[in-house]
Design an enzyme around this catalytic site. Sequence first.
Site, PDB file in Angstrom:
ATOM      1  N   GLU A 167       9.929   0.424   3.310  1.00 50.01           N
ATOM      2  CA  GLU A 167       8.714  -0.382   3.356  1.00 50.01           C
ATOM      3  C   GLU A 167       8.383  -0.709   4.814  1.00 50.01           C
ATOM      4  OE1 GLU A 167       8.016  -2.561  -0.563  1.00 50.01           O
ATOM      5  OE2 GLU A 167       9.314  -3.834   0.616  1.00 50.01           O
ATOM      6  N   SER A 213       1.380  -1.664   0.389  1.00 47.12           N
ATOM      7  CA  SER A 213      -0.042  -1.570  -0.001  1.00 47.12           C
ATOM      8  C   SER A 213      -0.347  -0.388  -0.917  1.00 47.12           C
ATOM      9  CB  SER A 213      -0.929  -1.536   1.243  1.00 47.12           C
ATOM     10  OG  SER A 213      -0.788  -2.733   1.976  1.00 47.12           O
TER      11      SER A 213
HETATM   12  C1  PEP Z   1       6.242  -5.532  -1.355  1.00 48.48           C
HETATM   13  O1  PEP Z   1       6.158  -6.720  -1.611  1.00 48.48           O
HETATM   14  O2  PEP Z   1       7.327  -4.998  -1.342  1.00 48.48           O
HETATM   15  C2  PEP Z   1       5.012  -4.782  -1.087  1.00 48.48           C
HETATM   16  C3  PEP Z   1       5.104  -3.506  -0.805  1.00 48.48           C
HETATM   17  O3  PEP Z   1       3.822  -5.470  -1.145  1.00 48.48           O
HETATM   18  P1  PEP Z   1       2.351  -4.831  -1.130  1.00 48.48           P
HETATM   19  O4  PEP Z   1       2.332  -3.750  -2.182  1.00 48.48           O
HETATM   20  O5  PEP Z   1       1.442  -5.977  -1.479  1.00 48.48           O
HETATM   21  O6  PEP Z   1       2.111  -4.296   0.225  1.00 48.48           O
END
Ligand code: PEP
Length: 251
Positions: A167, A213
Amino acid sequence: MKKPLMAGNWKMNKTVSEAVGLVKTLKNAVSDVMNIEILVCPAFTALYAVNNEIRGSNINLGAQNLFLEPKGAFTGEISPMMIKDIGCSYAIIGHSERRQYFFETNELVNKKAKAAFVATLVPIVCIGETLKEREDNVTFKVIEKQIRESLSGFTLEQSCSVVIAYEPVWAIGTGKNAYPEQVQEIHCFIRKIYEQMYGKNAADKVRVLYGGSVNPRNVSDLMKKPDIDGYLVGGASLEAESFTKLIRYFK
Ligand code: PEP
């Protein structure tokens, strides 16, 4: 054959009744989905009620964090056994928000992941570079350090069953998701380092998720890349409709 995992991280959102309402709608909408694992990770306060709602369904339950000690004088913390006892099979460990706001280090993440295994929970270990690190061209260095330190000392079995979530911090909750090519490049790199640590079998077997996202509009391009074994989704998992669409992309 690895089963893809679609995990929803609800973060600090939803009261108990809102969480139950969401999972009830989701349950009905995805009851026929068998080819992927579906996971929701509500706040601690909603775990019990959500578990009652999903019993017997194809939806799994996960926690967003845990503490590493089994019990004792740790006011405000929740142990891995408590999380297991309430019905969870997974726990997210070392999410970037925990690293950023609660100063979690790779070393702590590693201890928490091992504590999760002791309670027979599957840890979803999060890694990812910040925008500054990407701009400074140190992404690979940062990712390698996170992998080597957060995922060290596992047994061979643990090394295959842990889930890694890549991430990039700059893509979380920002609406800016990484290009599929960037994700594929990092996922390949993660497997390369992982192979050095645990061998080819583990590197092939470990599921590597992407998070940042992800939504029903951008997921189809990501889906074309071979090394993405599922997604960790924040914002788009808070509505049954968008999370259902994401789940159905795997069909
Ligand atoms: C997350 O919380 O791990 C995440 C990826 O959030 P988002 O999809 O809102 O970016």
